[in-house]
Design an enzyme around this catalytic site. Structure first.
Site, PDB file in Angstrom:
ATOM      1  N   ARG A 161       0.837  -1.203   0.000  1.00 18.34           N
ATOM      2  CA  ARG A 161       0.000   0.000   0.000  1.00 18.34           C
ATOM      3  C   ARG A 161       0.875   1.257   0.000  1.00 18.34           C
ATOM      4  NH1 ARG A 161      -5.091   1.856   3.865  1.00 18.34           N
ATOM      5  NH2 ARG A 161      -3.712   1.461   5.618  1.00 18.34           N
ATOM      6  N   ASP A 443      -4.664   4.464  14.273  1.00 22.75           N
ATOM      7  CA  ASP A 443      -3.792   4.945  13.203  1.00 22.75           C
ATOM      8  C   ASP A 443      -4.387   6.206  12.594  1.00 22.75           C
ATOM      9  OD1 ASP A 443      -5.927   4.092  11.686  1.00 22.75           O
ATOM     10  OD2 ASP A 443      -4.844   2.514  10.625  1.00 22.75           O
TER      11      ASP A 443
END
EC number: 2.3.3.9
Length: 551
Positions: A161, A443
């Site tokens: 990613r 996150d």
């Protein structure tokens, strides 16, 4: 090489060997060509985002399914190219794994997970050190240079990613401009690992973050075609899963699959970035006030359930895989404790909802959740995936997707959001893209929804359910100071306390702004505090100044 390296910052201390491995003459030429070719088009899509948002603000319009592309949705014949064998059975991936964390990366490679989300985006802080360390760790894994881990053809499949469009790489200049972060990551990963992954039938596979429209998918497709041609790889070698984490993209899922049909592995849904996008796009509107996420927002709510149902239906009718979000909860260490049983029961209940909706897989953060969740799939599904679940029972309308859940704001929820926002900025200034709080991983996605809600609640002067107080500047400032005092007892150095104070000030700056900052990661990545902390060597890959276990 000397001319090319003048465009690039010198190696971070301690990574000289990795730097020399990654930044060869050929790789720098490739990066330069890649970025030169697509830089203008990346600028165009970023300006199109601004234009689209301005149109929504000025007109008061709402998004809907596009008339101009109705022919793509009506055509029942097209499919994405067949899914490669190694992607067909990916029930449980490990999510949010920043590959600069070498120890965790090795444990993931040794685990029974079917895939690893190798994350340069949400769970990663993109310091120069972290990017080089992370990409080099992927290089070593792909080329079987890490001892005691399976061969790349047998290890969990790597789902790479890169950063999203909004992020820039400060340490590489091309044509007088800082390089787009996603092309820096994607280019190095493809140049050094693409061919080897393909030869081992294990990639190259990617996650594409924060895509907002099919036009952006078209650009990624062009990048894939160009890269495959440049590296001598067959068309369709690259496969990508697009994360549908923006409300505008939810109305263009079929078109996104269509544009990437030669390179599509499917779509992914995740709750918090998607929810935060409602504030991003419609935050000024009272009708889109998002209630307390801890109490009123979950995948059972109409707007999120509809989004997941539509994603599964869209993917499966086109032969693509539909994957769910990440279980962020962490299992307590004692498997016989009541708390362990409670956490496992909660994760099981939530993930069973996704399995019954038809997802083909999802992610967990805690490695100890891998096997229980794989057993859950085995118990409730048959075969490698659920592509046969076409979800013809579902008809999702514009109203379904835009239906806000009812509910208010609690003092607990407000304080929780403040704490997550402050701690995320604190982690970022420490060189980390995630942290642990109250038994789960947090996150940039949870930081995004947290700061978005605080900004929106101030904007609409929302009243607390507890005592009727108005959520305003004074209340949020007082609570933020209170949070800082509570957190400061876990700081073990003067430097850590100073950083926490800085994070608190930055959080207040973000939530009190007149206009909503588009992405918290963009704001932080461009802030002088973060940049100066890198240049003076304060940001390290690992920082233990704050006691994480106590949090």
């Amino acid at each position: 090489l000397l001319i090319l390296k003048r465009l690039l910052s010198s190696s971070p201390p301690g990574l000289e060997a990795a730097y020399e491995t990654l930044f060869t003459t050929d790789s720098l030429l490739f990066l330069h060509d890649l970025i030169s070719t697509f830089d203008d088009e990346i600028n165009e899509i970023l300006w199109l985002r601004v234009s689209k948002k301005a149109h929504l603000e000025l007109s008061g319009d709402l998004p809907s399914f596009l008339e101009s592309t109705a022919h793509i949705r009506r055509d029942s014949d097209w499919r994405v190219l067949p899914i490669p064998p190694r992607l067909q059975r990916r029930h449980v991936d490990i999510g949010d794994l920043a590959p600069c964390d070498t120890q965790r990366f090795i444990k993931a490679l040794q685990s029974p997970a079917q895939g690893i989300q190798v994350d340069f985006d949400d769970g990663n802080c993109p310091t120069y050190y972290n990017q080089i360390k992370g990409i080099h760790n992927v290089f070593k894994a792909v080329h079987n240079q890490i001892p005691n881990v399976p061969h790349i053809s047998q290890a969990p499949v790597l789902m790479l990613r890169p950063r999203a469009w909004n992020m820039v790489e400060h340490n590489l200049m091309v044509n007088g401009k800082e390089a787009p972060g996603p092309l820096f990551d994607f280019g190095l990963l493809m140049f050094h690992c693409g061919k080897t992954l393909l030869e081992n039938k294990s990639g190259p596979f990617f996650y594409l973050s924060k895509v907002e429209s099919f036009i952006e998918a078209t650009l990624w497709n062009k990048i894939f075609v160009w890269t495959q041609h440049k590296l001598g790889l067959p068309l369709g070698s690259i496969k990508a899963t697009v994360l549908i984490e923006n409300v505008l993209a939810a109305f263009e899922m079929e078109e996104i699959l269509y544009e990437l049909r030669a390179h599509s592995a499917g779509l992914n849904c995740g709750i918090w970035d998607y929810s935060a996008s409602f504030v991003n796009k419609f935050g000024h509107r009272q009708a889109f006030l998002l209630p307390d996420r801890k109490k009123y927002v979950n995948m059972e709510k109409r707007f999120l359930r509809s989004y997941m149902d539509l994603l599964v239906q869209t993917c499966h009718r086109r032969g693509a895989l539909a994957t769910g979000g990440m279980a962020a909860l962490l299992l307590p260490q004692d498997p016989l404790s009541d708390s362990h049983r409670r956490v496992l029961a909660t994760v099981t209940r939530l993930k069973l909802l996704e399995i019954k909706a038809g997802v083909d897989g999802f992610m967990v953060y805690d490695l100890n959740l891998i096997e229980p969740m794989q057993k859950l799939f085995k118990l409730h599904t048959e075969g490698d995936n659920q592509l046969h679940q076409l979800r013809n029972d579902v008809t999702v309308t514009t109203k379904d997707l835009l239906s806000m859940p009812s509910g208010g704001v609690t003092l607990y929820g407000l304080k929780y959001n403040i704490t997550v926002g402050v701690l995320f900025i604190n982690a970022w200034l420490s060189g980390k893209g995630h942290f642990f709080y109250r038994g789960q991983i947090e996150d940039s996605a949870t930081a995004e929804i947290s700061r978005s809600q605080v900004w929106q609640w101030i904007r609409h002067q929302t009243h607390l359910e507890d005592d009727g107080r108005v959520v305003n500047r004074r209340l949020v400032t007082d609570l933020t100071t209170e949070v800082m005092m509570e957190l400061s007892i876990h700081c073990h150095s003067v430097r850590a306390k100073q950083r926490l104070h800085t994070a608190t000030d930055m959080f207040l700056e973000v939530v009190l702004k007149r206009d909503f900052p588009e992405f918290i990661t963009t704001y932080l990545n461009l802030d002088h505090t973060f940049l100066s902390s890198q240049s003076t060597g304060q940001v390290k890959a690992v920082d233990t100044d704050m006691n994480q276990s106590k949090l």
